[in-house]
Enzyme design. Sequence first.
Site, PDB file in Angstrom:
ATOM      1  N   LYS A  26       5.979 -12.653   0.935  1.00  0.00           N
ATOM      2  CA  LYS A  26       5.525 -11.269   1.129  1.00  0.00           C
ATOM      3  C   LYS A  26       5.282 -10.983   2.626  1.00  0.00           C
ATOM      4  CE  LYS A  26       3.456 -10.844  -3.493  1.00  0.00           C
ATOM      5  NZ  LYS A  26       2.277 -10.334  -4.245  1.00  0.00           N
ATOM      6  N   THR A 108      -3.202 -15.343  -9.116  1.00  0.00           N
ATOM      7  CA  THR A 108      -2.945 -14.112  -8.361  1.00  0.00           C
ATOM      8  C   THR A 108      -3.957 -13.889  -7.230  1.00  0.00           C
ATOM      9  OG1 THR A 108      -2.022 -13.137 -10.378  1.00  0.00           O
ATOM     10  CG2 THR A 108      -2.625 -11.619  -8.603  1.00  0.00           C
ATOM     11  N   ASN A 133      -1.416 -12.022  -1.083  1.00  0.00           N
ATOM     12  CA  ASN A 133      -1.381 -13.365  -1.668  1.00  0.00           C
ATOM     13  C   ASN A 133      -0.079 -14.118  -1.395  1.00  0.00           C
ATOM     14  OD1 ASN A 133       0.276 -12.018  -3.414  1.00  0.00           O
ATOM     15  ND2 ASN A 133      -1.029 -12.219  -5.214  1.00  0.00           N
TER      16      ASN A 133
HETATM   17  P1  DAT Z   1       1.356 -12.093  -9.798  1.00  0.00           P
HETATM   18  O1  DAT Z   1       1.867 -11.728  -8.434  1.00  0.00           O
HETATM   19  O2  DAT Z   1       0.474 -13.307  -9.765  1.00  0.00           O
HETATM   20  O3  DAT Z   1       2.459 -12.185 -10.832  1.00  0.00           O
HETATM   21  P2  DAT Z   1       0.656  -9.542 -11.021  1.00  0.00           P
HETATM   22  O4  DAT Z   1       2.070  -9.474 -11.519  1.00  0.00           O
HETATM   23  O5  DAT Z   1      -0.429  -9.360 -12.034  1.00  0.00           O
HETATM   24  O6  DAT Z   1       0.374 -10.917 -10.259  1.00  0.00           O
HETATM   25  O7  DAT Z   1       0.443  -8.443  -9.899  1.00  0.00           O
HETATM   26  C1  DAT Z   1       1.438  -8.210  -8.934  1.00  0.00           C
HETATM   27  C2  DAT Z   1       0.788  -8.111  -7.580  1.00  0.00           C
HETATM   28  O8  DAT Z   1      -0.080  -6.980  -7.560  1.00  0.00           O
HETATM   29  C3  DAT Z   1      -0.114  -9.289  -7.202  1.00  0.00           C
HETATM   30  O9  DAT Z   1       0.627 -10.353  -6.629  1.00  0.00           O
HETATM   31  C4  DAT Z   1      -1.065  -8.671  -6.246  1.00  0.00           C
HETATM   32  C5  DAT Z   1      -1.240  -7.255  -6.779  1.00  0.00           C
HETATM   33  N1  DAT Z   1      -2.422  -7.155  -7.641  1.00  0.00           N
HETATM   34  C6  DAT Z   1      -2.577  -7.687  -8.875  1.00  0.00           C
HETATM   35  N2  DAT Z   1      -3.770  -7.416  -9.381  1.00  0.00           N
HETATM   36  C7  DAT Z   1      -4.404  -6.659  -8.448  1.00  0.00           C
HETATM   37  C8  DAT Z   1      -5.682  -6.046  -8.356  1.00  0.00           C
HETATM   38  N3  DAT Z   1      -6.574  -6.132  -9.344  1.00  0.00           N
HETATM   39  N4  DAT Z   1      -5.994  -5.370  -7.224  1.00  0.00           N
HETATM   40  C9  DAT Z   1      -5.108  -5.262  -6.210  1.00  0.00           C
HETATM   41  N5  DAT Z   1      -3.879  -5.808  -6.233  1.00  0.00           N
HETATM   42  C10 DAT Z   1      -3.545  -6.497  -7.325  1.00  0.00           C
END
Ligand code: DAT
Length: 156
Positions: A26, A108, A133
């Site tokens: 990212k 995450t 992240n």
């Molecule tokens: P991952 O990237 O672990 O698959 P995800 O698909 O649930 O996680 O979410 C996609 C991205 O969105 C994640 O990498 C970071 C952002 N994100 C997830 N949950 C969030 C939250 N509660 N607040 C802000 N950003 C968030």
Amino acid sequence: MTAKSVLLDAQQLLDPALEHTLIIVKPDGFARGLTGEIIRRIESKGYTIKGLKLMVASKELLAEHYRDHKDKPFFPGLVEFMGSGPVVAIIVEGQRVVEGMRNLMGATDPTTAAAGTIRGDLGRAWNTPHMENLVHGSDSADSANREITLWFPEIY
Ligand code: DAT
Ligand code: MG
């Protein structure tokens, strides 16, 4: 003299007997100079890199990539952040690589991601409205196929 290259297509590039996943370093990972460290961890695990490119993703690409999150409150900030600078998109190949990469990446939230993982070792919370992240990894074989086609249309 002009160097000529031949672009391999998915059939030549990707072993159909193996699994594939889309990893994205990212904008925060790229800006912090962690691309090499992240690739080192992927290769050290024993997975194979089958495609790699540096690019700035368009809003359209990112909205499609994160379409499952489009109704979440963090969606606009997520798309904004992911388009804020260069990213490195990588196709990774190996047995059970989707699950294996999710494990290498960690949870995450980088603050609570387990030590030993990419997010746990290298990530943290910052004073930003969005979550940084470092990496994306596909969450299933179906998502992986969809995402690889989306990010590497030139090989299809
Ligand atoms: P991952 O990237 O672990 O698959 P995800 O698909 O649930 O996680 O979410 C996609 C991205 O969105 C994640 O990498 C970071 C952002 N994100 C997830 N949950 C969030 C939250 N509660 N607040 C802000 N950003 C968030
Ligand atoms: Mg996800």
